[in-house]
Scaffold this active site. Structure first.
Site, PDB file in Angstrom:
ATOM      1  N   HIS A  81       0.833  -1.019   0.062  1.00  0.00           N
ATOM      2  CA  HIS A  81       0.146  -0.098   0.107  1.00  0.00           C
ATOM      3  C   HIS A  81       0.718   1.377   0.153  1.00  0.00           C
ATOM      4  CE1 HIS A  81      -3.836  -2.156   1.676  1.00  0.00           C
ATOM      5  NE2 HIS A  81      -3.315  -2.729   0.750  1.00  0.00           N
ATOM      6  N   GLU A 130       0.802   3.793   2.008  1.00  0.00           N
ATOM      7  CA  GLU A 130       1.329   4.331   3.218  1.00  0.00           C
ATOM      8  C   GLU A 130       2.489   3.346   3.666  1.00  0.00           C
ATOM      9  OE1 GLU A 130      -3.452   4.126   3.405  1.00  0.00           O
ATOM     10  OE2 GLU A 130      -1.712   3.248   2.154  1.00  0.00           O
ATOM     11  N   CYS A 150      -6.072   1.546   5.420  1.00  0.00           N
ATOM     12  CA  CYS A 150      -6.846   0.032   5.997  1.00  0.00           C
ATOM     13  C   CYS A 150      -6.303  -0.077   7.324  1.00  0.00           C
ATOM     14  CB  CYS A 150      -6.494  -1.007   4.890  1.00  0.00           C
ATOM     15  SG  CYS A 150      -4.762  -1.413   5.159  1.00  0.00           S
ATOM     16  N   CYS A 187      -2.355  -0.946   7.349  1.00  0.00           N
ATOM     17  CA  CYS A 187      -1.505   0.458   7.208  1.00  0.00           C
ATOM     18  C   CYS A 187      -1.634   1.375   8.301  1.00  0.00           C
ATOM     19  CB  CYS A 187      -2.056   1.159   6.132  1.00  0.00           C
ATOM     20  SG  CYS A 187      -1.506   0.443   4.614  1.00  0.00           S
TER      21      CYS A 187
END
Length: 154
Positions: A86, A88, A114, A117
């Site tokens: 992801h 992040e 999410c 993260c």
């Protein structure tokens, strides 16, 4: 020619500036399902950026196809069944790779983090999150709130 007042009125706020940069970063994404960009900032200075996609040196989904689509996995579920990282995560990894502390930083991200993260952001010392689009992850919202991280939709 514009007056100084007109020029100042067109100048973006810091939040819009960094969110627009996150949007630009998202254009590098190699994910077929969702383009996400992230920018870590402290004291109005960019620390790192990240976008979602396969790890460095690994074939990207835009070339190989999406494993999650092939397996019919709904958005927000079974994150481990994905070739990509992801945005992040990549921003945090870039900070670690280059020896940049993330303690006290602000995250600007095109999507709400999410749960995976969010846990990483909590432990990375992120204090504030600004995001543009929602994400259906109630546990993520609960944990960020419990950690005292200020989360704002721009």
């Amino acid at each position: 020619m514009k007056s100084q007042r007109e020029a100042a009125a067109e100048r973006p706020s810091w939040n819009r500036y960094f969110m627009d940069i996150a949007e630009l970063v998202s254009m590098r994404s190699t994910c077929l399902r969702r383009r996400v960009g992230a920018v870590l900032v402290r004291d109005r200075r960019i620390l790192t950026t990240g976008y979602n996609g396969a790890p460095s040196g690994i074939t990207h989904c835009i070339e190989r196809g999406c494993l999650r689509e092939q397996l019919h996995i709904p958005s927000g579920e079974r994150h481990e069944l994905c070739r990509g990282l992801h945005a992040e995560q990549n921003a945090i990894i870039q900070a670690a790779l280059h020896g940049v502390s993330t303690r006290g930083a602000t995250l600007y991200c095109t999507n709400h983090p999410c749960i995976i993260c969010s846990k990483m952001l909590i432990n990375a010392g992120i204090t504030t999150i600004f995001y543009r689009d929602g994400y259906p992850d109630e546990l993520s919202r609960e944990m960020l709130d419990e950690a005292g991280i200020k989360v704002t939709c721009l």
